[in-house]
Each structure stands twice: as C-alpha cells, then as structure tokens.
Design a protein around this motif. Structure first.
Motif, mmCIF file in Angstrom:
data_model
loop_
_atom_site.group_PDB
_atom_site.id
_atom_site.type_symbol
_atom_site.label_atom_id
_atom_site.label_comp_id
_atom_site.label_asym_id
_atom_site.label_seq_id
_atom_site.Cartn_x
_atom_site.Cartn_y
_atom_site.Cartn_z
ATOM 1 N N VAL A 185 22.171 40.707 9.110
ATOM 2 C CA VAL A 185 22.370 40.007 8.089
ATOM 3 C C VAL A 185 22.571 40.788 6.681
ATOM 4 O O VAL A 185 21.621 41.617 6.434
ATOM 5 C CB VAL A 185 21.338 38.825 7.938
ATOM 6 N N LEU A 186 23.471 40.408 5.953
ATOM 7 C CA LEU A 186 23.768 40.995 4.724
ATOM 8 C C LEU A 186 23.591 39.791 3.492
ATOM 9 O O LEU A 186 24.201 38.939 3.678
ATOM 10 C CB LEU A 186 25.134 41.385 4.567
ATOM 11 N N LYS A 187 22.636 40.358 2.579
ATOM 12 C CA LYS A 187 22.076 39.183 1.660
ATOM 13 C C LYS A 187 23.391 39.688 0.233
ATOM 14 O O LYS A 187 23.241 40.937 -0.205
ATOM 15 C CB LYS A 187 21.000 39.607 0.895
ATOM 16 N N GLU B 149 31.572 23.675 2.006
ATOM 17 C CA GLU B 149 30.498 23.933 0.859
ATOM 18 C C GLU B 149 29.534 24.830 1.512
ATOM 19 O O GLU B 149 29.302 24.903 2.815
ATOM 20 C CB GLU B 149 29.968 22.504 0.492
ATOM 21 N N PHE C 79 31.923 34.090 4.661
ATOM 22 C CA PHE C 79 31.586 34.946 5.656
ATOM 23 C C PHE C 79 32.191 34.434 7.070
ATOM 24 O O PHE C 79 32.490 33.361 7.267
ATOM 25 C CB PHE C 79 29.932 34.758 5.899
ATOM 26 N N ALA D 187 31.178 35.272 10.842
ATOM 27 C CA ALA D 187 30.253 35.686 11.649
ATOM 28 C C ALA D 187 31.020 35.454 13.194
ATOM 29 O O ALA D 187 31.467 36.333 14.005
ATOM 30 C CB ALA D 187 28.917 35.330 11.495
HETATM 31 P P1 G4P Z 1 30.438 31.395 11.712
HETATM 32 O O1 G4P Z 1 30.897 29.894 10.853
HETATM 33 O O2 G4P Z 1 31.144 32.469 11.540
HETATM 34 O O3 G4P Z 1 30.076 30.881 13.168
HETATM 35 O O4 G4P Z 1 29.028 31.787 11.163
HETATM 36 P P2 G4P Z 1 27.566 31.356 11.187
HETATM 37 O O5 G4P Z 1 27.645 29.937 11.628
HETATM 38 O O6 G4P Z 1 26.958 32.138 12.139
HETATM 39 O O7 G4P Z 1 27.022 31.175 9.882
HETATM 40 C C1 G4P Z 1 26.389 30.029 9.419
HETATM 41 C C2 G4P Z 1 25.966 30.349 7.903
HETATM 42 O O8 G4P Z 1 25.663 31.835 7.472
HETATM 43 C C3 G4P Z 1 27.093 30.329 6.950
HETATM 44 O O9 G4P Z 1 26.761 30.056 5.710
HETATM 45 C C4 G4P Z 1 27.459 31.711 6.646
HETATM 46 O O10 G4P Z 1 28.271 32.079 5.634
HETATM 47 C C5 G4P Z 1 26.110 32.421 6.905
HETATM 48 N N1 G4P Z 1 26.097 33.683 7.105
HETATM 49 C C6 G4P Z 1 26.368 34.220 8.407
HETATM 50 N N2 G4P Z 1 26.203 35.633 8.402
HETATM 51 C C7 G4P Z 1 25.844 35.903 7.272
HETATM 52 C C8 G4P Z 1 25.355 37.205 6.660
HETATM 53 O O11 G4P Z 1 25.381 38.443 7.284
HETATM 54 N N3 G4P Z 1 25.046 37.157 5.265
HETATM 55 C C9 G4P Z 1 24.944 35.800 4.636
HETATM 56 N N4 G4P Z 1 24.665 36.070 3.317
HETATM 57 N N5 G4P Z 1 25.492 34.642 5.248
HETATM 58 C C10 G4P Z 1 25.645 34.768 6.502
HETATM 59 P P3 G4P Z 1 26.383 28.635 5.395
HETATM 60 O O12 G4P Z 1 25.199 28.056 5.926
HETATM 61 O O13 G4P Z 1 27.442 27.765 5.285
HETATM 62 O O14 G4P Z 1 25.866 28.621 3.760
HETATM 63 P P4 G4P Z 1 26.586 28.614 2.308
HETATM 64 O O15 G4P Z 1 27.958 28.410 2.459
HETATM 65 O O16 G4P Z 1 26.182 27.012 2.074
HETATM 66 O O17 G4P Z 1 26.004 29.277 1.244
#
Ligand code: G4P
Length: 253
Positions: free
Chosen positions: A76-78, A116, A184, A186
């Motif tokens: 995980v990268l912040k 979002e 991102f 992942a």
């Molecule tokens: P995927 O869609 O590629 O399968 O990714 P995954 O479900 O594993 O990731 C879920 C949430 O975690 C996503 O944000 C994704 O952007 C975030 N994420 C995954 N890996 C990292 C990482 O290394 N660093 C950071 N900063 N975020 C990561 P989300 O819940 O949709 O958040 P947000 O868009 O509301 O900010």
C-alpha cells in the motif's frame, strides 16, 4: 547529402545517437548493441524518441510519488497529499492531457466514467480536455436516485468489502464510447465493474486509464484478459523495503 551507399552509416549514426541521447536522459537504462541490429537503427531511434517523450510527460507524477508518497506496507502506497485527499490541480490537468493523448482514436470518446471519490479529479480533467461530460459511479445510491439505474457489484480485495456501484441510465447510452479513468489499479475489480455498467447500457469501452498501477498485483492482466486497452501513467513494480520502484519499460538488450 544522403546517398544509398551512406545509408548503413546513417542508420549507425541515428542508432548510436538515439542510444546516447536516450542513455543520457535515462541513467537507469542499460544498453547493449550488436552490429547485426544496425539495420533497425531508424526504427529504434524513433521508438526511443517516443519513449523519451512519454517518460518526460509523466515525470511530474513520478516526482510527486517519490517525494510525497508514503509506503505504508509492501502493498500500500499513501498518496493523500496530491491524489487521494489533497489534490494537486496542475498535476491533475497534466494527467488529463496525457490520458487524452494515449487514448486518441478516430472514433471520439463521448463520455468519461469513473468511481467516487479519488477517480473524480483525473477523470474531470480528462473530460475537460476531451470536451465531454464526466459521469461518476456512486458507491452508495443517493437519496435522489430512482430505480432507473445500472448497477455492478465490486469486491475490494484491499478493503475486503463489496460495494454495489450505481450509475443512472440517463447518463450512459448505447451510442456512447466511454473512457474509464481511475486513480489506482490493484486487482482491477472497480474498473471491471465500471466496464460492466457501460456494457449493460450497450455502450463501448474505449479503454481504461489509470493514474497509479500497482503492477505487482493482478489488475492489469485481469483487464487485458477481459479485452480492454489499459494505460497507466505510473506503474509501480514494487513497494518492498519501504521504497517505490517503477516498472522499467525501457531496458534494451
Ligand atoms: P481494484 O479496484 O483494482 O480491485 O482495487 P481494490 O479493490 O483492491 O482497492 C480498493 C480501494 O483501495 C480503492 O479506493 C483503491 O483506489 C484503493 N487502493 C488500492 N490500493 C491502494 C494503494 O496502494 N494506495 C492507495 N492510496 N489506495 C489504494 P477507494 O475505496 O475507491 O477509495 P477512494 O476512491 O474513495 O479514495
């Protein structure tokens, strides 16, 4: 003056000049050449020029990641200070321009779709650059949404939860060519869910643009296997030892 007799020499000069220029700009590049490769001089020279341009364009993003990103663990990268919480608007504008370049095609994109919340900034600048509207999928159905919606279940391996993402049927139609953008990549599940929504609407996914790809996770392959074009502005090979290492796409052997 160029004569036919001089062509091999010119190829050689272009090839060597290309490698030299490229090597100077990319200290991490290791280059080996054989004389049998010289006829490909022009080709390699122009390929290198294109690659230099690409590297240059996302330099700002890589610099932000290296200077402001915090490695929280091997996985995980912040990047809260410029992408996930506080937003760097200059960088976001550059990202939009770069996505538009990378997804340029004769069939114009008619919509940009993201989810979002952190996908919204780069998707917005992409839509602005394209001159089309941006739609963002909601993770929770809003109060004002009726049942006229497309939905897809998105499982997050990172968060170990499933969100049913929702887009109003008013905003994606069968005539749309949709560029999907997210912050991102992942495991690829969010992008796949967005693509499912476009396909439910009968639209076409023109490609998937990602700001930061964690290339050590399966997301890219999942999306390629599903038949989508994927472009990531920064590709991270590893976060091990508290260090960000980018995928080196430039080594020539
Ligand atoms: P995927 O869609 O590629 O399968 O990714 P995954 O479900 O594993 O990731 C879920 C949430 O975690 C996503 O944000 C994704 O952007 C975030 N994420 C995954 N890996 C990292 C990482 O290394 N660093 C950071 N900063 N975020 C990561 P989300 O819940 O949709 O958040 P947000 O868009 O509301 O900010």
């Amino acid at each position: 003056m160029t004569s036919k007799r001089n062509l091999p020499f010119n190829y050689f000069v272009f090839y060597k000049t290309g490698l030299l220029c490229y090597g100077n700009q990319n200290p991490n590049v290791s280059i080996h050449s054989k004389s049998s490769e010289l006829p490909f001089g022009f080709f390699i020279y122009f390929q290198l020029q294109l690659r230099i341009e690409e590297d240059h364009q996302m330099k700002l993003l890589k610099e932000e990641i290296l200077s402001k990103g915090i490695v929280l663990s091997d996985g995980v990268l912040k990047v809260d200070s410029f992408l996930n919480h506080q937003i760097n608007p200059i960088l976001s504008l550059e990202m939009g321009k770069e996505f538009v370049k990378r997804f340029h095609s004769e069939d114009p994109n008619t919509k940009v779709l993201t989810i979002e919340s952190s996908g919204i900034a780069p998707a917005f600048t992409t839509a602005l650059e394209l001159g089309v509207e941006l739609v963002f999928a909601r993770k929770k159905k809003s109060l004002t949404m009726n049942d006229n919606v497309y939905t897809a279940d998105v499982y997050s391996f990172t968060k170990q939860e499933t969100n049913t993402i929702t887009v109003s049927k008013d905003f994606i139609t069968e005539s749309d060519r949709v560029l999907i953008i997210d912050d991102f990549l992942a495991n690829g599940q969010a992008a796949l869910g967005l693509a499912q929504i476009v396909e439910q609407a009968g639209g076409t996914v023109s490609g998937i643009g990602i700001v930061i790809e964690k290339s050590f996770q399966p997301g890219r392959q999942v999306l390629l296997d599903a038949g989508y074009k994927v472009e990531s502005l920064a590709r991270i090979e590893s976060l091990k030892n508290n260090e960000v290492r980018f995928v080196d796409e430039t080594v020539l052997v």
